[in-house]
Design an enzyme around this catalytic site. Structure first.
Site, short mmCIF file in Angstrom:
data_model
loop_
_atom_site.label_atom_id
_atom_site.label_comp_id
_atom_site.label_asym_id
_atom_site.label_seq_id
_atom_site.Cartn_x
_atom_site.Cartn_y
_atom_site.Cartn_z
N SER A 1 45.15 41.48 42.50
CA SER A 1 45.86 41.63 41.22
C SER A 1 46.10 43.41 40.85
O SER A 1 45.24 44.05 40.72
CB SER A 1 45.53 40.51 40.31
OG SER A 1 45.44 40.56 38.89
N TYR B 1 52.18 39.91 34.51
CA TYR B 1 51.10 39.73 34.49
C TYR B 1 50.68 37.69 33.82
O TYR B 1 50.01 37.56 34.19
CB TYR B 1 50.05 40.92 33.86
CG TYR B 1 48.94 40.49 34.24
CD1 TYR B 1 48.38 40.95 35.28
CD2 TYR B 1 47.69 40.34 32.79
CE1 TYR B 1 46.76 41.09 35.51
CE2 TYR B 1 46.32 40.57 33.25
CZ TYR B 1 45.92 40.58 34.68
OH TYR B 1 44.44 40.60 34.96
N ASN C 1 45.76 45.06 50.35
CA ASN C 1 46.88 45.78 50.21
C ASN C 1 46.49 47.31 49.70
O ASN C 1 47.87 48.27 49.73
CB ASN C 1 47.93 45.25 50.02
CG ASN C 1 47.53 44.91 48.47
OD1 ASN C 1 47.61 45.56 47.87
ND2 ASN C 1 49.84 44.77 48.93
#
Ligand code: UDP
Length: 313
Positions: A76, A146, A33
Site C-alpha cells: 500500500s 487511499y 515492487n
C-alpha cells in the site's frame, strides 16, 4: 511452521512483521515492487534460509509455487505524500492487488489478512472510533484514492468470505511509527524528527489542534500476530489510544531531541482529519492484546534510526 506470503514486505511495517514471523519459525515470501518499500529494510533476514524475496507488482497475476498457509496483504502507499503522488497506483493496489491476493489465497486454501486503515473512518464525527462507525469519507476528495481503495478492499474481502468461505482478517491500522520509516515519507513523526535534528522549524499544519494517536511499530506487529492467531473475521482496530495534538507532538519532539528548533505554521491539507483515536474495546476483548510502548519510549527507540539516516544522506 506456516508458509506465509507478505505483500509490501519491504516496507516499514512489512519488514518488521517479516522479522517477527521469521523469528517465530515461519517461512516468509515477500513480494514488493519497491514503489515505497526498500529492500534495505530486510537486510537482517534477507539471506535467512526461511526467507525469499520477489520483486513483483501484485496488481498483476501472482504466481507462487507450493502451498501457502497465509497471504498477508500489506502492500500500500500509506503516506499521504506518496498516495497523492501516485493516486492510481494507490487505487490499484487496494483494488486489483486485493483481488489478486484474494484469488491466490483461495487457490492455495490459505488464510488471508488485510491491513486496512483508520482512514476508512475518514474525518470522523465520533471520537474514539469503534469498528461499527461507518465513517465520513468524501469519495471524490483529495484522500479518496487511499480511503476508498481500502474500503473497496474490505468489501472485496467480505465478498470472498461470504462467497468462498475464505478465512479472513481485517486490521484497521491507526498511525504507526518507528525505525525504517522513510525520512522523505512526509508523515508527521519522520518530518518533525528530521526538522528537529537539522535545527529547522517544525512545520505544524494549521494551529496543530488536530489529533492523532501514535502506535509504536512493535505493538502494532504484536497486534497483527494476535489477530492471525485469533478467529476474528470482522474488521478490528489496531493502534494506540494515546491521543495527542500535533502541536503537542511538535513540542515533545523538540524536547526529546534537545533541539533549538522553533515551530512554524503552514496551511492544513484539505480534508485533513481533525481527530483520530482507536476504540480498542474489541481488540482488547477478542485479541487479548493492548499496546504497551509509550510515545516517549517509542520516540527514544526511533530517533537514533533517523539520526543514522540523516548522517548517511
Ligand atoms: N502534519 C503536520 N506537519 C507536517 C506533516 C504532517 O502538521 O509536516 C500533520 C498533518 O496535517 C496531520 C497530522 O500531522 O494533521 C498527521 O499527518 P500524517 O501525514 O503523519 O498522517 P495522517 O494521519 O494524516 O495520515
Amino acid at each position: 511452521m506456516s508458509r506465509i506470503l507478505v505483500t509490501g514486505g519491504a516496507g516499514f511495517l512489512g519488514s518488521h512483521l517479516c522479522e517477527a514471523l521469521i523469528e517465530a519459525g515461519h517461512e516468509v515470501i515477500v513480494m514488493d515492487n519497491q514503489v515505497s518499500g526498500q529492500t534495505e529494510n530486510l537486510q537482517d533476514i534477507f539471506h535467512h534460509e526461511r526467507f525469499s524475496y520477489y520483486e513483483h507488482d501484485i496488481t498483476e497475476f501472482i504466481h507462487v509455487s507450493g502451498e501457502l498457509d497465509w497471504v498477508l496483504h500489506l502492500a500500500s502507499l500509506a503516506s499521504p505524500v506518496f498516495y497523492k503522488q501516485h493516486p492510481i497506483k494507490t487505487l490499484k493496489v487496494g483494488a486489483l492487488g486485493t483481488h489478486k491476493t484474494l484469488g491466490l489465497a483461495k487457490t492455495k486454501d490459505a488464510s488471508y489478512l488485510f491491513t486496512s486503515t483508520s482512514e476508512v473512518y475518514g474525518d470522523p464525527e465520533v471520537n474514539p472510533q469503534p469498528e461499527d462507525y461507518r465513517g465520513n469519507v468524501d469519495p471524490y476528495g483529495p484522500r479518496s484514492c487511499y480511503d476508498e481503495s481500502k474500503r473497496y478492499g474490505e468489501s472485496l474481502i467480505r465478498a470472498y468470505r461470504d462467497e468462498h468461505d475464505l478465512d479472513v482478517r481485517v486490521a484497521r491500522i491507526f498511525n504507526t511509527y518507528g525505525p525504517r520509516m522513510r525520512l522523505d515519507d512526509g508523515r508527521v513523526i519522520p518530518t518533525f524528527v528530521k526538522q528537529a535534528l537539522n535545527g529547522e522549524e517544525l512545520t505544524v499544519h494549521g494551529e496543530g489542534q488536530q489529533t492523532r494517536s501514535f502506535c509504536y511499530v512493535s505493538d502494532l506487529v504484536e497486534g497483527l500476530v494476535a489477530l492471525m492467531e485469533s478467529n476474528v473475521q470482522t474488521p478490528i482496530n489496531i493502534g494506540n489510544p494515546d491521543e495527542r495534538t500535533i502541536l503537542e507532538l511538535a513540542e515533545k519532539i523538540i524536547q526529546v531531541t534537545d533541539s533549538s528548533s522553533g515551530i512554524t505554521h503552514e496551511p492544513r491539507p484539505p480534508q485533513d482529519p481533525t481527530v483520530r483515536r482507536p476504540d480498542l474495546t474489541k481488540a482488547e476483548a477478542e485479541l487479548d492484546w493492548e499496546p504497551t510502548v509509550s510515545l516517549e519510549t517509542g520516540l527514544d527507540r526511533t530517533i537514533p534510526y533517523f539520526e543514522r539516516q540523516l548522517r548517511r544522506s
